[in-house]
Design a protein around this motif. Structure first.
Motif, mmCIF file in Angstrom:
data_model
loop_
_atom_site.group_PDB
_atom_site.id
_atom_site.type_symbol
_atom_site.label_atom_id
_atom_site.label_comp_id
_atom_site.label_asym_id
_atom_site.label_seq_id
_atom_site.Cartn_x
_atom_site.Cartn_y
_atom_site.Cartn_z
ATOM 1 N N VAL A 164 0.517 -1.373 0.106
ATOM 2 C CA VAL A 164 0.321 0.221 -0.150
ATOM 3 C C VAL A 164 1.225 0.897 -0.167
ATOM 4 O O VAL A 164 0.391 2.035 -0.807
ATOM 5 C CB VAL A 164 -1.012 -0.223 1.421
ATOM 6 C CG1 VAL A 164 -1.846 1.505 1.009
ATOM 7 C CG2 VAL A 164 -1.734 -0.597 1.145
ATOM 8 N N ASN A 165 1.945 1.094 0.871
ATOM 9 C CA ASN A 165 2.143 2.746 0.884
ATOM 10 C C ASN A 165 3.167 2.684 0.074
ATOM 11 O O ASN A 165 3.903 4.057 -0.278
ATOM 12 C CB ASN A 165 3.879 2.395 2.258
ATOM 13 C CG ASN A 165 2.318 2.664 3.861
ATOM 14 O OD1 ASN A 165 1.145 2.978 3.578
ATOM 15 N ND2 ASN A 165 2.894 1.495 4.794
ATOM 16 N N GLU A 166 4.325 1.426 -0.800
ATOM 17 C CA GLU A 166 5.577 1.602 -1.484
ATOM 18 C C GLU A 166 4.848 1.585 -2.916
ATOM 19 O O GLU A 166 5.265 2.216 -3.829
ATOM 20 C CB GLU A 166 6.919 0.669 -1.294
ATOM 21 C CG GLU A 166 7.272 1.198 -0.105
ATOM 22 C CD GLU A 166 8.730 0.353 0.450
ATOM 23 O OE1 GLU A 166 9.123 -0.257 0.006
ATOM 24 O OE2 GLU A 166 8.882 0.948 1.560
ATOM 25 N N TYR A 167 3.940 0.831 -3.038
ATOM 26 C CA TYR A 167 3.242 0.481 -4.546
ATOM 27 C C TYR A 167 2.313 0.546 -5.035
ATOM 28 O O TYR A 167 1.585 0.268 -5.672
ATOM 29 C CB TYR A 167 4.276 -0.771 -4.304
ATOM 30 C CG TYR A 167 5.108 -1.145 -4.328
ATOM 31 C CD1 TYR A 167 6.180 -1.260 -5.874
ATOM 32 C CD2 TYR A 167 5.495 -1.952 -3.331
ATOM 33 C CE1 TYR A 167 7.183 -1.743 -5.957
ATOM 34 C CE2 TYR A 167 6.961 -2.077 -3.340
ATOM 35 C CZ TYR A 167 7.943 -1.881 -4.273
ATOM 36 O OH TYR A 167 9.404 -2.663 -4.307
ATOM 37 N N ASP A 168 1.517 1.974 -4.002
ATOM 38 C CA ASP A 168 0.222 2.035 -4.597
ATOM 39 C C ASP A 168 -0.037 1.359 -4.286
ATOM 40 O O ASP A 168 -1.382 1.317 -5.383
ATOM 41 C CB ASP A 168 0.079 2.599 -5.777
ATOM 42 C CG ASP A 168 0.879 4.116 -5.170
ATOM 43 O OD1 ASP A 168 0.943 4.542 -4.221
ATOM 44 O OD2 ASP A 168 1.393 5.122 -6.039
ATOM 45 N N ASN A 169 -0.565 0.350 -3.513
ATOM 46 C CA ASN A 169 -1.403 -1.161 -3.824
ATOM 47 C C ASN A 169 -1.248 -1.758 -5.037
ATOM 48 O O ASN A 169 -2.001 -2.339 -5.338
ATOM 49 C CB ASN A 169 -3.034 -0.486 -3.632
ATOM 50 C CG ASN A 169 -3.260 -1.575 -2.435
ATOM 51 O OD1 ASN A 169 -2.803 -2.974 -1.737
ATOM 52 N ND2 ASN A 169 -5.020 -1.715 -2.658
ATOM 53 N N ASP A 170 -0.557 -1.435 -5.955
ATOM 54 C CA ASP A 170 -0.428 -2.307 -7.134
ATOM 55 C C ASP A 170 0.418 -3.586 -7.141
ATOM 56 O O ASP A 170 1.900 -3.768 -7.161
ATOM 57 C CB ASP A 170 0.110 -1.601 -8.260
ATOM 58 C CG ASP A 170 0.136 -1.746 -9.556
ATOM 59 O OD1 ASP A 170 0.043 -3.101 -10.115
ATOM 60 O OD2 ASP A 170 -0.118 -1.423 -10.600
#
Length: 81
Positions: free
Chosen positions: A26-32
């Motif tokens: 969630v924080n580093e990969y925008d939930n991708d």
């Protein structure tokens, strides 16, 4: 495709080899999840290359793992060809 859509084996790859963590996703990969998996697989490739070179791992084990990783990446890829 989300984490819950994956098979048990695919989840094990994410957890055991890619160190999957919901908070990092969630924080580093925008939930991708796809971008997360690509980045982690590139890190793993570098780590395994060093491990093979030093004799701590074999190419056979590398190939077995990366067949599974590539299958996972193919499944997560939002752009299906």
């Amino acid at each position: 495709m989300t984490y819950t859509d994956l098979t048990k084996e695919e989840k094990e790859i994410l957890i055991n080899y890619m160190e999957y963590d919901e908070e990092i996703l969630v924080n580093e990969y925008d939930n991708d999840l796809y971008i997360f998996a690509i980045c982690k697989s590139q890190d793993l490739e570098e780590d395994w290359a060093e491990a093979i070179k030093s004799g701590n791992e074999t190419e056979e084990r590398y190939n077995e793992l990366f067949v599974k990783i590539n299958s996972l990446l193919s499944k997560l890829n939002p752009i299906k060809v």
